[in-house]
Design a protein around this motif. Sequence first.
Motif, mmCIF file in Angstrom:
data_model
loop_
_atom_site.group_PDB
_atom_site.id
_atom_site.type_symbol
_atom_site.label_atom_id
_atom_site.label_comp_id
_atom_site.label_asym_id
_atom_site.label_seq_id
_atom_site.Cartn_x
_atom_site.Cartn_y
_atom_site.Cartn_z
ATOM 1 N N ARG A 460 0.823 -1.209 0.000
ATOM 2 C CA ARG A 460 0.000 0.000 0.000
ATOM 3 C C ARG A 460 0.856 1.257 0.000
ATOM 4 N N LEU A 461 2.034 1.155 0.636
ATOM 5 C CA LEU A 461 2.906 2.317 0.807
ATOM 6 C C LEU A 461 4.327 1.917 0.452
ATOM 7 N N ILE A 462 4.979 2.742 -0.365
ATOM 8 C CA ILE A 462 6.398 2.565 -0.685
ATOM 9 C C ILE A 462 7.133 3.845 -0.343
ATOM 10 N N VAL A 463 8.241 3.701 0.386
ATOM 11 C CA VAL A 463 9.085 4.826 0.771
ATOM 12 C C VAL A 463 10.418 4.671 0.049
ATOM 13 N N ALA A 464 10.843 5.707 -0.653
ATOM 14 C CA ALA A 464 12.076 5.648 -1.447
ATOM 15 C C ALA A 464 12.979 6.824 -1.084
ATOM 16 N N PRO A 465 13.688 6.750 0.041
ATOM 17 C CA PRO A 465 14.574 7.846 0.424
ATOM 18 C C PRO A 465 15.785 7.933 -0.517
ATOM 19 N N MET A 466 16.079 9.121 -0.975
ATOM 20 C CA MET A 466 17.260 9.373 -1.804
ATOM 21 C C MET A 466 17.410 8.357 -2.936
ATOM 22 N N LEU A 467 16.379 8.246 -3.759
ATOM 23 C CA LEU A 467 16.441 7.343 -4.904
ATOM 24 C C LEU A 467 17.224 8.045 -6.021
ATOM 25 N N TYR A 468 18.471 8.307 -5.722
ATOM 26 C CA TYR A 468 19.395 9.046 -6.597
ATOM 27 C C TYR A 468 19.526 8.349 -7.950
ATOM 28 N N LEU A 469 19.838 7.054 -7.933
ATOM 29 C CA LEU A 469 19.905 6.275 -9.163
ATOM 30 C C LEU A 469 18.517 5.702 -9.421
ATOM 31 N N CYS A 470 17.838 6.301 -10.374
ATOM 32 C CA CYS A 470 16.467 5.888 -10.707
ATOM 33 C C CYS A 470 16.388 5.687 -12.211
ATOM 34 N N THR A 471 16.229 4.458 -12.621
ATOM 35 C CA THR A 471 16.144 4.169 -14.045
ATOM 36 C C THR A 471 14.779 4.581 -14.593
ATOM 37 N N GLU A 472 14.693 4.661 -15.910
ATOM 38 C CA GLU A 472 13.401 4.949 -16.540
ATOM 39 C C GLU A 472 12.388 3.870 -16.185
ATOM 40 N N GLU A 473 12.851 2.623 -16.129
ATOM 41 C CA GLU A 473 11.945 1.519 -15.784
ATOM 42 C C GLU A 473 11.416 1.665 -14.362
ATOM 43 N N THR A 474 12.297 1.997 -13.407
ATOM 44 C CA THR A 474 11.841 2.185 -12.031
ATOM 45 C C THR A 474 10.867 3.340 -11.951
ATOM 46 N N GLY A 475 11.139 4.406 -12.688
ATOM 47 C CA GLY A 475 10.215 5.540 -12.722
ATOM 48 C C GLY A 475 8.836 5.134 -13.217
ATOM 49 N N ARG A 476 8.792 4.310 -14.264
ATOM 50 C CA ARG A 476 7.505 3.849 -14.792
ATOM 51 C C ARG A 476 6.789 2.952 -13.787
ATOM 52 N N LYS A 477 7.545 2.089 -13.105
ATOM 53 C CA LYS A 477 6.933 1.196 -12.116
ATOM 54 C C LYS A 477 6.322 1.984 -10.956
ATOM 55 N N LEU A 478 7.048 2.994 -10.472
ATOM 56 C CA LEU A 478 6.510 3.806 -9.380
ATOM 57 C C LEU A 478 5.329 4.643 -9.852
ATOM 58 N N GLU A 479 5.378 5.118 -11.080
ATOM 59 C CA GLU A 479 4.245 5.866 -11.628
ATOM 60 C C GLU A 479 3.000 4.988 -11.680
ATOM 61 N N LYS A 480 3.168 3.758 -12.146
ATOM 62 C CA LYS A 480 2.036 2.832 -12.224
ATOM 63 C C LYS A 480 1.531 2.479 -10.832
ATOM 64 N N PHE A 481 2.462 2.297 -9.882
ATOM 65 C CA PHE A 481 2.090 1.986 -8.503
ATOM 66 C C PHE A 481 1.176 3.066 -7.937
ATOM 67 N N VAL A 482 1.555 4.332 -8.120
ATOM 68 C CA VAL A 482 0.749 5.442 -7.611
ATOM 69 C C VAL A 482 -0.554 5.552 -8.390
ATOM 70 N N GLU A 483 -0.457 5.460 -9.697
ATOM 71 C CA GLU A 483 -1.647 5.583 -10.541
ATOM 72 C C GLU A 483 -2.706 4.555 -10.163
ATOM 73 N N ASN A 484 -2.261 3.373 -9.726
ATOM 74 C CA ASN A 484 -3.198 2.302 -9.371
ATOM 75 C C ASN A 484 -3.696 2.387 -7.936
ATOM 76 N N GLY A 485 -3.295 3.430 -7.212
ATOM 77 C CA GLY A 485 -3.832 3.641 -5.873
ATOM 78 C C GLY A 485 -2.828 3.569 -4.740
ATOM 79 N N GLY A 486 -1.552 3.334 -5.052
ATOM 80 C CA GLY A 486 -0.539 3.258 -4.015
ATOM 81 C C GLY A 486 -0.118 4.637 -3.515
ATOM 82 N N THR A 487 0.522 4.648 -2.356
ATOM 83 C CA THR A 487 1.069 5.876 -1.788
ATOM 84 C C THR A 487 2.591 5.780 -1.823
#
Length: 685
Positions: A460-487
């Motif tokens: 339900r909740l993901i915390v990503a402190p200092m996600l300095y190295l963030c790939t395009e794929e990780t960005g898309r996954k987190l975007e989808k996570f939030v879009e689908n109702g995650g925090t």
Amino acid sequence: MTKKFPPISGKLPVMMHGADYNPDQWLHDPTIFEEDIRLMKLSGCNVMAVGIFSWTALEPKEGEFAFEWLDKVLDTFADNGIYAWLATPSGARPAWMSEKYPEVLRVEANRVRNLHGMRHNHCYSSPIYREKTAIMNGKLAERYGNHPAVVGWHISNEYSGECHCDYCQQQFRIWLQNKYGTLEKLNFAWWTSFWAHTYTDWKQVESPAPHGEFAVHGHNLDWRRFVTDRTVDFCRHEIESVRGVNPDLPVTTNMHMIDGIDYRKLAAIVNVISWDAYPTWHSRQDDSQLGSTFAFHHDMYRSLKRKPFLLMESVPSATNWQPVSKLKRPGMHKLSSLQAVAHGSDSVQYFQWRKSRGASEKFHGAVVDHIGHEHTRVFQDVAELGRALAGISEIVGASTPSETAILFDWDNRWAVNDAAGPRNAGIHYEETVIAHHRAFWKQGVPVDVIGSEEDFSSYRLIVAPMLYLCTEETGRKLEKFVENGGTLVTTYWSGIVDEHDICHLGGFPGPLRKTLGIWAEEIEGLYDHDVNGVKMTEGNELGLNGSFESHEVCEIVHPEGAEVLGVYTGDFYAGSPALTLNRFGKGRAYHMATRLKDDFLGEFYRKLADDVGLARALNADLPSGVTAQVRTDGASDYVFLMNFSGQEKSVSLDNRVYADLETGETMDGGIALPVNGVRVLKRKS
């Protein structure tokens, strides 16, 4: 979600309790072994890790093997209901091998080959070392793979370190060629045009060196990845050399140094995770800060496979290698041991069983002291824990029901610490991650510690402190996570570089910009004596009021659809956003633009936990320094109440029915916890 896992070994379907055992140090006195068997049974120890540093005792000369002493150990174990994690002895090689085959010794980054000595002083690429380990491991497997006392393979010991020899240089170039294909792609990925570092031939590429190349961050990052892959490949080589005789025996390797290799890759090739924990208890009266740090590590190791792990090494008294070797105060041995069980361990094991008479760890804590009998405080502490573990064995296999995850990637950690950025005096990545985790630990909210490549959908909740190295794929996954109702919660210094450690273009936080609804224009490092603050806006949706002090890093951000929940109180950017919320799809994404302290994190995550609906181990307010953790088998929950405060505390239970798992006593109302007190309670799920 699986609620109950099968025991790690069907031979020993109870809590494992034991130690590293080195009978080969005592072959000159057979009475020692006889006494050890008596004391093991008296202490409630049922499993030993055997043979970890026994290569010379097993092969005193090249090709001459001596297994009789180990035969006796394992046969006697079987006769007395004691079991063994049988080790491959590759953690330290015999002197005859170093003398005859100097190539097995490591070459340091300065390109100087080591002399014989120490542990982990061997090259994972050396054909000779691989050949010799395969022979030794194969003979152990052939002789003991079906022995009734053996519950599994303990592969080597605390894999760590790196080698820069010619074999490893060759393997590094092959690894890079497989990854990039062409020098043009490698040069672009490493951005070698800076300082004219461009490579024109593969043979020009070497490992980072203090007297050579060390300023190309992509190069440094790939070297660390290569070292991980070399280590994993060597471990796989060892596993393959023991697996054939009895494929059903579980395999583990004990992990320890978090800054060395990417343990997620090592975890993929073993059956069960094990790790070695050595907290420096009692540096202050209140041990809760340290308790929360080791809670994070327990959660991280459990999360590598999201199932129970093994505490393979701990110490029943004091180490001899820490800056100060403080004795465990009364109660701390049981508390710290059951903390591991609370976070998912199905064992408590020690280094070591019997203190060595000589060499560097002769004063390292052990179950049996130099006095040689059971009439010591430490032995009695171990025996008490043995009885407690025997009384809670129904917990074996129980899972941890986590709805919250913290992202912790090894390559991100390496990249953050390598970056020449806003605070080279210390940006404190790991400490920051642990601080966010601590806010949940104080509430008794279970947390997984996962990598960016894993599945996010169960949280339900993901915390990503200092996600300095963030790939395009990780960005898309987190975007989808939030879009689908995650925090999602992120912080400053996120979305800065890609997998090659080169900067994202088009504005930070790169692949997270749309999800967070902000543009991060600048970032400032503060001196240690500097502070700023965050003032909460009136009527913010979290209901937080007042101002909170911030320090170390301040990021200047501009909202691009995000709501401002808090603003800076000082400096030329006073009044600009410091805490934002972006509503995206069905979910929400929060961003902390500055490093905030425990007071804010505690209030913020308490509000967020309520808002998201996170389950707590106990539906009650926990006093300072007391935490609650829960494991479940689907029918019953097992709640661990632990007091790290250094003071007596009282905990109010919620309105469910509880029983003390050790005593069977029905519990209701309040529970008094003495200093270093711990209680294990059972309730219906």
